[in-house]
Design a protein around this motif. Structure first.
Motif, short mmCIF file in Angstrom:
data_model
loop_
_atom_site.label_atom_id
_atom_site.label_comp_id
_atom_site.label_asym_id
_atom_site.label_seq_id
_atom_site.Cartn_x
_atom_site.Cartn_y
_atom_site.Cartn_z
N THR A 1 50.41 35.91 39.17
CA THR A 1 50.59 34.48 38.95
C THR A 1 51.85 34.16 38.16
O THR A 1 52.30 33.01 38.13
N GLY A 2 52.42 35.17 37.45
CA GLY A 2 53.54 34.91 36.55
C GLY A 2 53.11 34.39 35.20
O GLY A 2 53.93 34.06 34.35
N ASP A 3 51.79 34.32 34.99
CA ASP A 3 51.23 33.79 33.76
C ASP A 3 50.37 34.88 33.12
O ASP A 3 49.30 35.24 33.62
N ALA A 4 50.84 35.44 31.98
CA ALA A 4 50.13 36.54 31.33
C ALA A 4 48.73 36.14 30.89
O ALA A 4 47.85 36.99 30.74
N GLU A 5 48.50 34.83 30.70
CA GLU A 5 47.17 34.37 30.29
C GLU A 5 46.14 34.57 31.40
O GLU A 5 44.94 34.48 31.15
N GLN A 6 46.61 34.82 32.61
CA GLN A 6 45.67 35.04 33.71
C GLN A 6 45.27 36.50 33.86
O GLN A 6 44.53 36.85 34.77
N ASP A 7 45.75 37.35 32.93
CA ASP A 7 45.34 38.76 32.97
C ASP A 7 43.83 38.90 32.89
O ASP A 7 43.22 39.75 33.55
N PHE A 8 43.20 38.04 32.09
CA PHE A 8 41.75 38.11 31.91
C PHE A 8 41.03 37.87 33.23
O PHE A 8 39.97 38.45 33.50
N LEU A 9 41.62 37.01 34.07
CA LEU A 9 40.99 36.70 35.35
C LEU A 9 41.00 37.92 36.26
O LEU A 9 39.98 38.29 36.85
#
Length: 401
Positions: A24-32
């Motif tokens: 996604t380019g968004d590190a916050e989506q690692d949890f997903l």
């Protein structure tokens, strides 16, 4: 690499869940990405005849060598302004071929994501790990020509799955011989005993051959052995519930089916089976609802559950809907398919069509009329429904005493 499920003996297939990639380019989506991989591993391990391995993203290859897995699951997460997209692949490592892939979408809302986790992990697990899923289909081809004595335990179980898919006498005997060998080779496997129980009661109730060779008492004993060996196995518990049902132990069958359901009320891999038995036991709201949910979510659901839906429509005297349900029955090798159609057409007054179905019944089961009440009672435990059904069968020419 961490493992969940059964130790690798008896030829049980091994699946490695690799870290899902966050694209996604968004590190916050690692949890997903991590959460989806973990949830899938948990759901797949519920099938209990697949060894599930998890590869963590930060593992050191030098201290954690790659396992000798047969199958590998890879996934990636992408997103745009409106949707999050999950792509999943199943790889057969022996050939490096992709043997299955799919994509799933959901919105960005947090509540949607929680529901998405649960739904996707259950559906993917059912597609790749179910009794008639991608893995069992792939492996059954490889062991098709092996002699029963040479089969690993899991390969013997695959013989049962082949019979369950196509209820032919040839597949029955192949499965029976293979599972008998498996009880000798791996007597501590509860699932083998429960599948042998299923074969015994199948012959007892459908009469493929001499029922004295597969007594119901032994089916019950085999199912009890399965539960004793593997009490937390939902599939094994359900097998005992069915054995109790066919043995006319109705309260005990209901209690055992409740125990099986309670082990995992949301998992797809036994929802259809459990819903079917609830229906046969007279749980008219819960049973058909579970069947319909399984049909909606699981592309590899067992088609015999349509008999449960047919029974519920017939019970309600909605004979047109019951007749339409018979078109979903896919077992032309057994007499119940034309039997349901014949009795329903009789109640609809469509006698010529019903007589044709009655002729099919007698071709498949020439002694049906003499044994009709017993054969029907095996699956329909309600006297008022049985009598209405027999009335419909008489209308189309089946002379039942």
């Amino acid at each position: 690499v961490k493992s969940q499920g059964r130790a690798r003996t008896g030829g049980w297939p091994t699946v490695l869940i690799r870290p899902f990639k966050n694209l996604t380019g968004d590190a916050e989506q690692d949890f997903l990405a991590e959460g989806l991989a973990t949830d899938l591993a948990i759901e797949l391990a519920r099938y209990q005849d697949i060894v599930v391995l998890i590869e963590r993203a930060q593992e050191d290859d030098k201290t954690n060598p790659k396992p000798d897995e047969r199958f590998q699951v890879n996934g990636s997460v992408r997103k745009d302004s409106k949707l999050i997209k999950l792509a999943v692949q199943l790889i057969d490592t022996s050939t490096r071929r992709q043997i299955w892939a799919d994509a799933y979408h959901c919105g960005h809302d947090a509540a949607q994501l929680i529901e998405f986790h649960e739904y996707v992990s259950q559906v993917i697990a059912a597609k790749i790990g179910g009794e008639h899923g991608i893995i069992s289909q792939a492996l059954s081809i490889e062991s098709r020509h092996k002699p029963p004595a040479n089969l690993a335990t899991y390969e013997a179980i695959l013989r049962y799955y082949q019979f369950d898919s196509i209820l032919s006498p040839e597949n029955y005997f192949r499965a029976l011989e293979a599972l008998k060998h498996a009880t000798i080779n791996e007597p501590g496997c509860g699932q083998v005993w429960s599948l042998l129980a299923r074969l015994y009661w199948t012959n007892y109730t459908l009469e493929f051959f001499n029922v004295e060779e597969t007594p119901l008492e032994e089916a019950v004993a085999f199912a009890e052995t399965g539960v004793r060996l593997d009490p937390a196995n939902q599939r094994v518990r359900a097998a005992l519930a069915f054995a109790r049902f066919f043995n006319d132990e109705i309260p005990a069958a209901l209690a055992e089916n409740e125990r099986s359901f309670a082990l995992n009320p949301h998992s797809l891999f036994m929802m259809d089976n459990i819903g079917y038995l609830f229906t046969l036991l007279g749980e008219w709201e819960r049973g058909p609802a579970l069947i319909r949910k399984a049909i909606e979510l699981n592309p590899y659901y067992r088609h015999f559950v349509h008999y449960g839906l047919w029974l519920d429509w017939f019970r309600q005297e909605h004979y047109e809907q019951a007749y339409l349900e018979t078109f979903n029955l896919r077992a032309p090798w057994i007499f119940w398919e034309p039997l349901c159609r014949a009795g329903t057409l009789g109640m609809l007054g469509r006698l010529e069509e019903g007589k044709q179905a009655a002729e099919e019944v007698l071709k498949l089961k020439p002694d049906f009329t003499a044994r009709a009440r017993l054969l029907i009672w095996h699956y329909i435990k309600f006297e008022d429904i049985v009598e209405r059904f027999i009335t419909g069968l008489r209308q189309v020419g089946l002379q039942i005493p």
